[in-house]
Design a protein around this motif. Structure first.
Motif, PDB file in Angstrom:
ATOM      1  N   ALA A 222       0.827  -1.207   0.000  1.00 14.06           N
ATOM      2  CA  ALA A 222       0.000   0.000   0.000  1.00 14.06           C
ATOM      3  C   ALA A 222       0.858   1.253   0.000  1.00 14.06           C
ATOM      4  N   SER A 223       0.352   2.291  -0.651  1.00 13.45           N
ATOM      5  CA  SER A 223       0.922   3.630  -0.550  1.00 13.45           C
ATOM      6  C   SER A 223      -0.059   4.443   0.292  1.00 13.45           C
ATOM      7  N   GLU A 239      -3.552   5.217  -2.196  1.00 20.85           N
ATOM      8  CA  GLU A 239      -3.555   5.544  -3.625  1.00 20.85           C
ATOM      9  C   GLU A 239      -3.050   4.391  -4.476  1.00 20.85           C
ATOM     10  N   ALA A 240      -3.683   4.224  -5.639  1.00 20.51           N
ATOM     11  CA  ALA A 240      -3.212   3.326  -6.689  1.00 20.51           C
ATOM     12  C   ALA A 240      -2.835   4.190  -7.899  1.00 20.51           C
ATOM     13  N   SER A 241      -2.555   3.565  -9.033  1.00 23.93           N
ATOM     14  CA  SER A 241      -2.069   4.324 -10.192  1.00 23.93           C
ATOM     15  C   SER A 241      -3.075   5.348 -10.700  1.00 23.93           C
ATOM     16  N   SER A 243      -6.349   5.878  -9.197  1.00 25.16           N
ATOM     17  CA  SER A 243      -7.444   6.071  -8.259  1.00 25.16           C
ATOM     18  C   SER A 243      -6.880   6.300  -6.869  1.00 25.16           C
TER      19      SER A 243
END
Length: 294
Positions: A222-223, A239-241, A243
């Motif tokens: 996870a970030s 956060e994902a790439s 979203s």
């Protein structure tokens, strides 16, 4: 009214025509004063402070859903502020992704920001070259002007480190691979690392490094950004790439909080981490590649 509600104070009116948040804030203030309530009285019984509500009235902050429900209940406005707070939140401001708008605002008011970034340097720490490389990799067909707009917006966020009166306490836990696995030419990687080191030396940030050989540890996939505020509950942003998800559920926030604290225990000390960052910057500046600490 004064905070105690004793007498009326004439103040400059709020211009609600300038933006959707401004219009919403002007209506909120009108309803509050029509009810004869001070800021302090209106937030009484909520988790929010009067300055938070004042920022909303000035159009500088969005209304959280739970606060909108509280305001409707106290003012007897039949769900008006709850119904329209999402409209205000959807009113875009600037070139950032829509899902990031709440975080963008929250950063400005945060008392502390703690990030864990296993794959890229956090946006608040990025140089123009680093940010540009990430934007282009995520959106390859776009024009240079569009990329530059995104990059400048990201750099503008980082100005909070230059504002002594409003700088939050900022903690960044970074993975070792960010130092050793270059995504830019050596000189530009040196500049990126110099940026992080310079902020640490100025005591604007506290960096820590998690080594590759650390084994299993919390939040590996996870970030995460955790933000706390003087007069509002904490928020977590994951956060994902393409979203992002803002989390305010108290139980989940508590779980992320504990995981981040355990991750901090896995990382190297701030002093050792800063020395690693500066050493890696020196290696890139000399045309070399930092060694992995396997």
């Amino acid at each position: 009214m004064s905070d105690g509600g004793e007498h009326v104070v004439r103040r400059k009116d709020i211009d609600g025509s300038s933006s959707v948040p401004g219009f919403y804030g002007k209506e909120l203030r009108w309803q509050r004063e029509a009810a004869g309530l001070s800021l302090e009285k209106l937030v009484e019984g909520s988790f929010y402070g009067k300055s938070h509500l004042s920022d909303i009235e000035r159009g500088e902050r969005r209304m959280p859903l739970e606060l909108a429900r509280h305001v409707d209940r106290v003012l007897g406005t039949d769900g008006y502020f709850e119904r329209h707070c999402e409209d205000v939140r959807r009113a875009r401001r600037g070139p950032h992704a829509a899902y990031f708008e709440k975080v963008l605002e929250a950063e400005r008011f945060a008392e502390s920001i703690e990030e864990w970034c296993p794959r890229t340097f956090p946006g608040l720490l990025q140089t123009a070259a680093y940010a540009g490389a990430l934007v282009r990799s995520a959106h390859p067909p776009v024009l240079d002007d569009w990329v530059e707009e995104k990059v400048q917006a990201r750099l503008t966020r980082a100005r909070l480190f230059d504002e002594d009166h409003s700088t939050p306490e900022y903690w960044a836990i970074l993975h070792e691979s960010l130092l050793t696995d270059a995504i830019l030419p050596p000189q530009e990687m040196a500049e990126q690392l110099d940026r992080v080191a310079e902020l640490a030396r100025r005591r604007r940030i506290v960096p820590q490094i998690v080594l590759r050989k650390s084994g299993a540890y919390p939040l590996m996939a996870a970030s995460v950004k955790i933000m706390t505020f003087p007069e509002a509950p904490p928020l977590v942003y994951a956060e994902a790439s393409y979203s992002g998800d803002t989390i305010d559920d108290p139980a989940l926030v508590k779980q992320y909080r504990k995981a981040y604290d355990r991750l901090r225990a896995v990382a190297l000390s701030p002093e050792t981490s800063l020395a690693m960052i500066e050493a890696a910057a020196g290696d890139y500046r000399n045309g070399g590649q930092p060694d992995r600490l396997e």
